[in-house]
Structures are given as C-alpha cells and as structure tokens.
Design a protein around this motif. Structure first.
Motif, PDB file in Angstrom:
ATOM      1  N   GLN A 280       0.765  -1.244   0.144  1.00 46.11           N
ATOM      2  CA  GLN A 280      -0.096  -0.090  -0.103  1.00 46.11           C
ATOM      3  C   GLN A 280       0.884   1.353  -0.118  1.00 46.11           C
ATOM      4  N   GLN A 283       1.942   2.062  -3.481  1.00 44.36           N
ATOM      5  CA  GLN A 283       0.714   2.789  -4.300  1.00 44.36           C
ATOM      6  C   GLN A 283       0.561   4.107  -3.952  1.00 44.36           C
ATOM      7  N   PHE A 284       0.412   4.360  -2.428  1.00 42.12           N
ATOM      8  CA  PHE A 284       0.069   5.754  -2.141  1.00 42.12           C
ATOM      9  C   PHE A 284       1.460   6.358  -2.703  1.00 42.12           C
ATOM     10  N   ALA A 287       0.732   7.293  -6.160  1.00 39.52           N
ATOM     11  CA  ALA A 287      -0.651   7.991  -6.647  1.00 39.52           C
ATOM     12  C   ALA A 287      -0.531   9.237  -6.412  1.00 39.52           C
ATOM     13  N   GLU A 288       0.025   9.604  -5.338  1.00 34.49           N
ATOM     14  CA  GLU A 288       0.436  11.337  -5.039  1.00 34.49           C
ATOM     15  C   GLU A 288       0.954  11.772  -6.031  1.00 34.49           C
ATOM     16  N   LYS A 290       1.734  10.772  -9.069  1.00 35.49           N
ATOM     17  CA  LYS A 290       0.977  10.803 -10.377  1.00 35.49           C
ATOM     18  C   LYS A 290      -0.262  11.983 -10.230  1.00 35.49           C
ATOM     19  N   THR A 291      -0.891  12.245  -9.126  1.00 29.99           N
ATOM     20  CA  THR A 291      -1.902  13.210  -9.142  1.00 29.99           C
ATOM     21  C   THR A 291      -1.012  14.651  -9.230  1.00 29.99           C
TER      22      THR A 291
END
Length: 384
Positions: A280, A283-284, A287-288, A290-291
């Motif tokens: 996780q 992924q977190f 994800a941050e 990427k955003t």
C-alpha cells in the motif's frame, strides 16, 4: 487537457525525428561525455542538419518558420531521454530568441542562419559570482569609447561556455540609471580579451558544459548592442518568462518519465513473497506523484497556450517553474527510495535523474525569487 491536445501531427512527426537523433547520436556517447564534461561540436552540426536547431526562426534567417512548439517538443524529448549533455535548449530557447526579437536586421542576418545550422553555438551571459537572480546586481561594465564599448567583468555558470562562438551578454552601461543601466551585447568569442575560464565540475548534468567566462577590456563596436542602450533589463524580463516556461516543460517531462520507469520497476521487484507494487505504501506514494504530475502538466500546457498566444506573463511563468521544480525534486527523491540500494547506482537512470534534478530550484531564478514575483503580484493595484 494533455500535451497531446496541444501538439499536432506535425509536432509528433518532429518528435520521432528527435527520438531517432537521440538514439543514434546521443545515447551511445553520453557516458563518455559525462566524463569529458561536454559534447563535441560535431553533435551541433548534426543537430542542425537534422533540423533540430532554431525551428521557429523565420525562413528569411535560415529557419523553417515553424512555431515554438517544435522547440518545446525537443525540450521534452531530451528530458525524457535523461541525457542532459546537449545545451540545445539554451541555444534554441534563450539565445536565438533575444537576437530574433531585439536584434537589428544586420544582426539577425549575420547570426541566426549559422546558429540554425549548428555552425555557431550560442551562450547567454547573465549570472556572475555575486549576482544570479538579481540581474540589477551585475558588475560587468561596458564603457563607451567613441564608436566602441569596452567590456570588463566575469560571468559564471554559463552553459555552452567552453564551446560557444557568440554570447548574448548582460552588462552595466549606466549603473546609476533606472533599471540598473543594464545593456545587452552580442559578443563574439574571437574578440581579444575574451577568456574562457575553467569548466566547472557540477553535482549533476555532468555532460553539459558549464563554465566561467572572463572579459578583459574586450572591445566591441556599438553595432553589437542588442536593443537600446540601458534598456537591457526590460529585454531580460520579457525573455525570462520563456526561459522559466522551458524549465517547467522539462521538469514535467522528467517527472512523467521517472514515474513510469518506477512503476515498471516496482511491478517486477519481488519482496516478502510479493511485488513491491503490491504494498500500500508504494501505491500511495506513486498515486500522490501521479496526481501532482497531472495537475502540473495541465498548468504547464495552459502556460504553453498562453505563450503561443503571446499572453504569458512573468507571474504565471514563475508559478509553473516553482510548482514543477518542487515536484521534480520530490519525484526523483521518492522514486529513488523505491529502488532501494540500486537507486543509488549510477548505472540506473533514477540515480542520474536525482543528481540532475537539484539545479531546477536554482537555475533561471531561485525558488525564493519565484515566490517574490508571485507574492508581489498579489498586491498590485487592481485595474478599473
């Protein structure tokens, strides 16, 4: 909104040309150039022959008359490759635009065609040992002597310094004048009194030639003045927005590239009976990034549109540079962490990206200067 919406089919074809050039002419040699501290002149001639230099220069001055998006496409492809040696963006995005926008017809006819061909290499001489972001603080003097000016001073951190043939040089011509009395000159590297100092050894971007330059009573004719005498500060302010946008464009491409090869790596890396991508935390983290990368790309593309419409102002350029520079450094740091010990090995692109990244918070105006520009804009009087 994405870069693909902004660039057309002709730009994508140009990208393919740039990629082929990078693969054939840069990739096989870049490791050697990192040791040498610079790229050979032959590369510039090959780039000129391939149509990679001065794309937006009008046909009357040797260019193809294409729009500036071709130059930005080259910036992106070089950034995605991870090869930082060729100082093409300085030549394309910082030197030639000054000559094209502010030069006399004679100056444009003399310098732009050979620069497009790669026969003449340009450098921009602004930064000094005690004056970087503060342009008004430069000490290099240009004193009139009849029909000439005599230039004395020193510049530092000059890209293409060891190999340049011509320098767009910022000087002081009237220190007490409004705006600091800054004037720009086109100075040939063949002039007596021009001395190339040492090639500087840097933390990153090791294949890009960065040097000290000295001007020891260099005599240039008044016809070498670029724009009006004492009017150089306004010219610099006009073109600095383009320089900062260029850096934001580069950072956006680097972040996207680093993110993708980190995704590819963690998807394959086994750890505790699963892949690193299954955790996780991984992924977190991604994800941050990427955003923030998508948010940054949208704003950079917005600024590109403003630039193409001749509406980009210094504040928007400063915000783009600040956001993307901060994200650039954050992304390479956090992505390197996911590579573990391998991320610290020079053979891995993430290690080179990490070393190359730190300069983005300094070059073209420090983060503190960007904040000052943005902060001042908040308190400007509102127009009726």
């Amino acid at each position: 909104m994405s870069t693909r919406d902004l660039f057309g089919e002709e730009h994508e074809l140009f990208r393919e040309t740039a990629r082929r050039f990078i693969e054939a002419e840069i990739a096989p040699h870049h490791a050697r150039w990192e040791i040498d501290g610079g790229v050979p002149r032959e590369l510039w001639l090959k780039a000129g022959a391939a149509g990679l230099l001065g794309c937006s220069i009008p046909e009357a001055y040797g260019g193809s008359g294409a729009d500036e998006l071709f130059n930005f496409a080259l910036v992106e492809e070089l950034a995605r490759s991870g090869f930082t040696g060729p100082g093409f963006p300085v030549h394309n995005e910082m030197v030639m635009p000054y000559i094209l926008a502010f030069g006399t017809e004679e100056q444009k006819q003399r310098w732009l065609p050979p620069m497009v061909r790669g026969e003449v290499i340009g450098a921009l001489g602004i930064t000094e040992p005690q004056a970087g972001s503060d342009v008004r603080g430069i000490k290099t003097r240009a004193v009139r002597d009849g029909d000439d000016f005599i230039i004395s001073g020193q510049k530092v951190f000059i890209s293409n310094g060891q190999i340049c043939d011509v320098i767009v040089l910022a000087t002081k011509t009237a220190p007490d004048a409004k705006g600091g009395g800054v004037s720009l000159f086109i100075v040939e590297a063949t002039r007596a009194g021009f001395v190339r100092g040492r090639r500087l050894e840097k933390l990153g971007m090791k294949a890009q030639d960065t040097s000290e330059l000295f001007f020891e009573n260099v005599r240039v004719p008044a016809s070498n003045l670029l724009g009006e005498e004492n009017g150089g500060f306004k010219l610099l302010m006009k073109n600095l927005a383009q320089e900062r946008l260029t850096q934001a464009v580069r950072s956006a491409a680097v972040v996207e590239t680093v993110l993708q090869y980190t995704i590819d790596y963690v998807a394959e890396r086994k750890m505790f009976g699963q892949t690193l991508a299954d955790f996780q935390n991984t992924q977190f983290k991604l994800a941050e990034i990427k955003t923030e990368a998508v948010v940054g790309r949208v704003f950079v593309d917005h600024c590109l549109r403003l630039f193409m419409d001749r509406k980009l102002d210094g504040t928007d350029a400063a915000m783009a540079k600040m956001w993307m520079s901060n994200l650039h450094c954050k992304a390479v740091d956090e992505c390197l962490q996911l590579f573990g010990g391998w991320g610290y090995m020079w053979e891995y692109p993430i290690a080179r990206a990490y070393a190359d990244a730190r300069i983005v918070k300094i070059a073209g105006g420090s983060m503190e200067v960007m904040k000052q520009i943005i902060g001042r804009s908040l308190f400007k009087p509102k127009k009726d």
